[in-house]
Design a protein around this motif. Structure first.
Motif, PDB file in Angstrom:
ATOM      1  N   GLY A  29       0.816  -1.208   0.000  1.00 41.23           N
ATOM      2  CA  GLY A  29       0.000   0.000   0.000  1.00 41.23           C
ATOM      3  C   GLY A  29       0.847   1.254   0.000  1.00 41.23           C
ATOM      4  O   GLY A  29       2.079   1.205   0.079  1.00 41.23           O
ATOM      5  N   LEU A  30       0.177   2.364  -0.050  1.00 43.67           N
ATOM      6  CA  LEU A  30       0.866   3.650  -0.119  1.00 43.67           C
ATOM      7  C   LEU A  30       1.428   4.107   1.225  1.00 43.67           C
ATOM      8  O   LEU A  30       2.363   4.898   1.258  1.00 43.67           O
ATOM      9  CB  LEU A  30      -0.078   4.716  -0.660  1.00 43.67           C
ATOM     10  N   HIS A  31       0.872   3.599   2.321  1.00 42.14           N
ATOM     11  CA  HIS A  31       1.289   4.085   3.634  1.00 42.14           C
ATOM     12  C   HIS A  31       2.790   3.897   3.858  1.00 42.14           C
ATOM     13  O   HIS A  31       3.510   4.853   4.146  1.00 42.14           O
ATOM     14  CB  HIS A  31       0.488   3.389   4.735  1.00 42.14           C
ATOM     15  N   PHE A  32       3.284   2.654   3.740  1.00 45.29           N
ATOM     16  CA  PHE A  32       4.699   2.402   3.978  1.00 45.29           C
ATOM     17  C   PHE A  32       5.570   3.053   2.906  1.00 45.29           C
ATOM     18  O   PHE A  32       6.656   3.533   3.187  1.00 45.29           O
ATOM     19  CB  PHE A  32       4.998   0.908   4.073  1.00 45.29           C
ATOM     20  N   ALA A  33       5.111   3.057   1.674  1.00 41.57           N
ATOM     21  CA  ALA A  33       5.880   3.701   0.605  1.00 41.57           C
ATOM     22  C   ALA A  33       6.026   5.200   0.891  1.00 41.57           C
ATOM     23  O   ALA A  33       7.090   5.784   0.681  1.00 41.57           O
ATOM     24  CB  ALA A  33       5.206   3.476  -0.745  1.00 41.57           C
ATOM     25  N   THR A  34       4.960   5.800   1.384  1.00 42.62           N
ATOM     26  CA  THR A  34       4.997   7.225   1.717  1.00 42.62           C
ATOM     27  C   THR A  34       5.930   7.492   2.892  1.00 42.62           C
ATOM     28  O   THR A  34       6.736   8.426   2.858  1.00 42.62           O
ATOM     29  CB  THR A  34       3.571   7.736   2.032  1.00 42.62           C
ATOM     30  N   LEU A  35       5.856   6.648   3.926  1.00 43.15           N
ATOM     31  CA  LEU A  35       6.764   6.807   5.072  1.00 43.15           C
ATOM     32  C   LEU A  35       8.220   6.728   4.630  1.00 43.15           C
ATOM     33  O   LEU A  35       9.049   7.535   5.041  1.00 43.15           O
ATOM     34  CB  LEU A  35       6.506   5.717   6.108  1.00 43.15           C
ATOM     35  N   ALA A  36       8.528   5.757   3.791  1.00 44.72           N
ATOM     36  CA  ALA A  36       9.913   5.577   3.337  1.00 44.72           C
ATOM     37  C   ALA A  36      10.365   6.732   2.452  1.00 44.72           C
ATOM     38  O   ALA A  36      11.480   7.234   2.600  1.00 44.72           O
ATOM     39  CB  ALA A  36      10.041   4.260   2.582  1.00 44.72           C
ATOM     40  N   GLY A  37       9.518   7.164   1.537  1.00 41.28           N
ATOM     41  CA  GLY A  37       9.896   8.212   0.596  1.00 41.28           C
ATOM     42  C   GLY A  37       9.960   9.595   1.199  1.00 41.28           C
ATOM     43  O   GLY A  37      10.796  10.409   0.823  1.00 41.28           O
ATOM     44  N   LYS A  38       9.099   9.881   2.165  1.00 39.15           N
ATOM     45  CA  LYS A  38       9.040  11.212   2.782  1.00 39.15           C
ATOM     46  C   LYS A  38      10.315  11.593   3.507  1.00 39.15           C
ATOM     47  O   LYS A  38      10.671  12.753   3.572  1.00 39.15           O
ATOM     48  CB  LYS A  38       7.889  11.263   3.789  1.00 39.15           C
ATOM     49  N   ARG A  39      11.001  10.618   4.076  1.00 40.18           N
ATOM     50  CA  ARG A  39      12.175  10.952   4.873  1.00 40.18           C
ATOM     51  C   ARG A  39      13.349  11.383   4.019  1.00 40.18           C
ATOM     52  O   ARG A  39      14.373  11.801   4.532  1.00 40.18           O
ATOM     53  CB  ARG A  39      12.553   9.793   5.801  1.00 40.18           C
ATOM     54  N   ARG A  40      13.228  11.298   2.719  1.00 37.73           N
ATOM     55  CA  ARG A  40      14.348  11.643   1.834  1.00 37.73           C
ATOM     56  C   ARG A  40      14.114  12.938   1.047  1.00 37.73           C
ATOM     57  O   ARG A  40      14.900  13.262   0.189  1.00 37.73           O
ATOM     58  CB  ARG A  40      14.584  10.497   0.847  1.00 37.73           C
ATOM     59  N   GLY A  41      13.028  13.625   1.290  1.00 38.31           N
ATOM     60  CA  GLY A  41      12.760  14.847   0.542  1.00 38.31           C
ATOM     61  C   GLY A  41      11.501  14.720  -0.285  1.00 38.31           C
ATOM     62  O   GLY A  41      10.652  13.887  -0.008  1.00 38.31           O
ATOM     63  N   GLY A  42      11.353  15.530  -1.349  1.00 37.06           N
ATOM     64  CA  GLY A  42      10.157  15.560  -2.194  1.00 37.06           C
ATOM     65  C   GLY A  42       9.718  14.166  -2.616  1.00 37.06           C
ATOM     66  O   GLY A  42      10.410  13.477  -3.350  1.00 37.06           O
ATOM     67  N   LEU A  43       8.567  13.762  -2.166  1.00 38.12           N
ATOM     68  CA  LEU A  43       8.066  12.404  -2.340  1.00 38.12           C
ATOM     69  C   LEU A  43       7.636  12.082  -3.768  1.00 38.12           C
ATOM     70  O   LEU A  43       6.926  12.852  -4.397  1.00 38.12           O
ATOM     71  CB  LEU A  43       6.882  12.168  -1.397  1.00 38.12           C
ATOM     72  N   VAL A  44       8.063  10.911  -4.232  1.00 34.78           N
ATOM     73  CA  VAL A  44       7.583  10.331  -5.486  1.00 34.78           C
ATOM     74  C   VAL A  44       7.264   8.871  -5.186  1.00 34.78           C
ATOM     75  O   VAL A  44       8.084   8.159  -4.603  1.00 34.78           O
ATOM     76  CB  VAL A  44       8.634  10.407  -6.618  1.00 34.78           C
ATOM     77  N   ILE A  45       6.065   8.449  -5.558  1.00 35.59           N
ATOM     78  CA  ILE A  45       5.667   7.049  -5.380  1.00 35.59           C
ATOM     79  C   ILE A  45       5.778   6.354  -6.732  1.00 35.59           C
ATOM     80  O   ILE A  45       5.238   6.830  -7.730  1.00 35.59           O
ATOM     81  CB  ILE A  45       4.210   6.935  -4.875  1.00 35.59           C
ATOM     82  N   LEU A  46       6.482   5.228  -6.742  1.00 36.47           N
ATOM     83  CA  LEU A  46       6.600   4.424  -7.952  1.00 36.47           C
ATOM     84  C   LEU A  46       5.704   3.196  -7.821  1.00 36.47           C
ATOM     85  O   LEU A  46       5.603   2.607  -6.747  1.00 36.47           O
ATOM     86  CB  LEU A  46       8.045   3.981  -8.166  1.00 36.47           C
ATOM     87  N   ALA A  47       5.071   2.837  -8.911  1.00 37.71           N
ATOM     88  CA  ALA A  47       4.254   1.624  -8.972  1.00 37.71           C
ATOM     89  C   ALA A  47       5.053   0.572  -9.726  1.00 37.71           C
ATOM     90  O   ALA A  47       5.657   0.859 -10.763  1.00 37.71           O
ATOM     91  CB  ALA A  47       2.941   1.911  -9.684  1.00 37.71           C
ATOM     92  N   ILE A  48       5.049  -0.647  -9.215  1.00 38.91           N
ATOM     93  CA  ILE A  48       5.792  -1.740  -9.815  1.00 38.91           C
ATOM     94  C   ILE A  48       4.798  -2.743 -10.378  1.00 38.91           C
ATOM     95  O   ILE A  48       3.951  -3.271  -9.648  1.00 38.91           O
ATOM     96  CB  ILE A  48       6.686  -2.451  -8.769  1.00 38.91           C
ATOM     97  N   ASP A  49       4.879  -3.008 -11.666  1.00 38.29           N
ATOM     98  CA  ASP A  49       4.027  -4.007 -12.312  1.00 38.29           C
ATOM     99  C   ASP A  49       4.614  -5.378 -12.008  1.00 38.29           C
ATOM    100  O   ASP A  49       5.540  -5.845 -12.682  1.00 38.29           O
ATOM    101  CB  ASP A  49       3.975  -3.756 -13.817  1.00 38.29           C
ATOM    102  N   THR A  50       4.086  -6.035 -10.996  1.00 34.43           N
ATOM    103  CA  THR A  50       4.672  -7.290 -10.537  1.00 34.43           C
ATOM    104  C   THR A  50       4.392  -8.457 -11.478  1.00 34.43           C
ATOM    105  O   THR A  50       5.176  -9.400 -11.526  1.00 34.43           O
ATOM    106  CB  THR A  50       4.182  -7.653  -9.120  1.00 34.43           C
ATOM    107  N   VAL A  51       3.316  -8.383 -12.213  1.00 31.88           N
ATOM    108  CA  VAL A  51       2.997  -9.474 -13.143  1.00 31.88           C
ATOM    109  C   VAL A  51       4.055  -9.535 -14.235  1.00 31.88           C
ATOM    110  O   VAL A  51       4.666 -10.585 -14.481  1.00 31.88           O
ATOM    111  CB  VAL A  51       1.583  -9.300 -13.740  1.00 31.88           C
ATOM    112  N   LYS A  52       4.292  -8.410 -14.888  1.00 33.50           N
ATOM    113  CA  LYS A  52       5.295  -8.376 -15.953  1.00 33.50           C
ATOM    114  C   LYS A  52       6.701  -8.623 -15.399  1.00 33.50           C
ATOM    115  O   LYS A  52       7.508  -9.307 -16.028  1.00 33.50           O
ATOM    116  CB  LYS A  52       5.241  -7.042 -16.696  1.00 33.50           C
ATOM    117  N   ALA A  53       6.974  -8.077 -14.211  1.00 31.49           N
ATOM    118  CA  ALA A  53       8.292  -8.284 -13.607  1.00 31.49           C
ATOM    119  C   ALA A  53       8.515  -9.770 -13.308  1.00 31.49           C
ATOM    120  O   ALA A  53       9.578 -10.320 -13.594  1.00 31.49           O
ATOM    121  CB  ALA A  53       8.436  -7.450 -12.338  1.00 31.49           C
TER     122      ALA A  53
END
Length: 191
Positions: free
Chosen positions: A130-154
């Motif tokens: 979900g976005l909660h943990f991704a946001t927590l991790a990204g926020k501590r480093r500056g301007g937040l960007v959330i990346l989506a990973i297509d796990t099926v294709k990966a």
């Protein structure tokens, strides 16, 4: 009950011990799952004057209240769920949700979109359901960007995903073609 600032300090110290330098404290972790006996951790913590009165219940409280759920207790053992910089800890391979998320910052995002996600100084790339943990991790480093990973294709391309528990997923690396910008920081901040 520990005060918030005391709990934070204890959580950081436990992280240092379990995630980064157990050998500096004379602690041996199980090489398979990275765990140790809670009693052994408590003994190491109590050597420090600041933590000499610590109880097992204090450690359990830190584990329960840690927003990022960095630790896991199983019976009489404790381990850091992820983020180890010592011996590589194994996790079970699993089939992830269709999309996983990775929080980063505006400086790193262009490079990730070009080169993919790499573990850098960590053992694995950290992803979340979900976005909660991704946001927590990204926020501590500056301007937040959330990346989506297509796990099926990966997955079809050979990327293996590991489940670390509590919505946290790991991969050895994720090529750039499976990463895309999910949303900007203002939208993610409102989640």
């Amino acid at each position: 009950m520990l005060q918030d600032n005391v709990q934070t300090k204890l959580s950081k110290f436990i992280s240092k011990i379990l995630r980064h330098s157990p050998e500096d404290f004379g602690l041996s972790l199980n090489p398979v799952d990275g765990s140790c006996a809670i009693a052994d951790l408590l003994e190491i913590l109590r050597v420090q004057t600041k933590w000499s009165e610590l109880k097992v219940s204090d450690i359990e409280e830190v584990v329960a209240r840690c927003e990022k759920q960095r630790f896991e207790i199983n019976g009489d053992r404790i381990r850091a769920r992820y983020g180890h910089s010592h011996d590589k800890v194994s996790y079970p391979m699993a089939v992830p949700p269709l999309v996983l998320y990775h929080g980063t910052n505006v400086q790193a995002a262009p490079l990730i979109l070009k080169q993919g996600l790499r573990p850098m100084k960590r053992q694995y790339v950290h992803l979340s359901e979900g976005l909660h943990f991704a946001t927590l991790a990204g926020k501590r480093r500056g301007g937040l960007v959330i990346l989506a990973i297509d796990t099926v294709k990966a997955s079809q391309a050979g990327v293996v995903f590991y489940y670390a528990g509590n919505e946290v997923w790991l991969a050895d690396a994720v090529p750039a073609e499976f990463c895309s910008v999910y949303r900007d920081s203002k939208e993610a901040d409102n989640e």
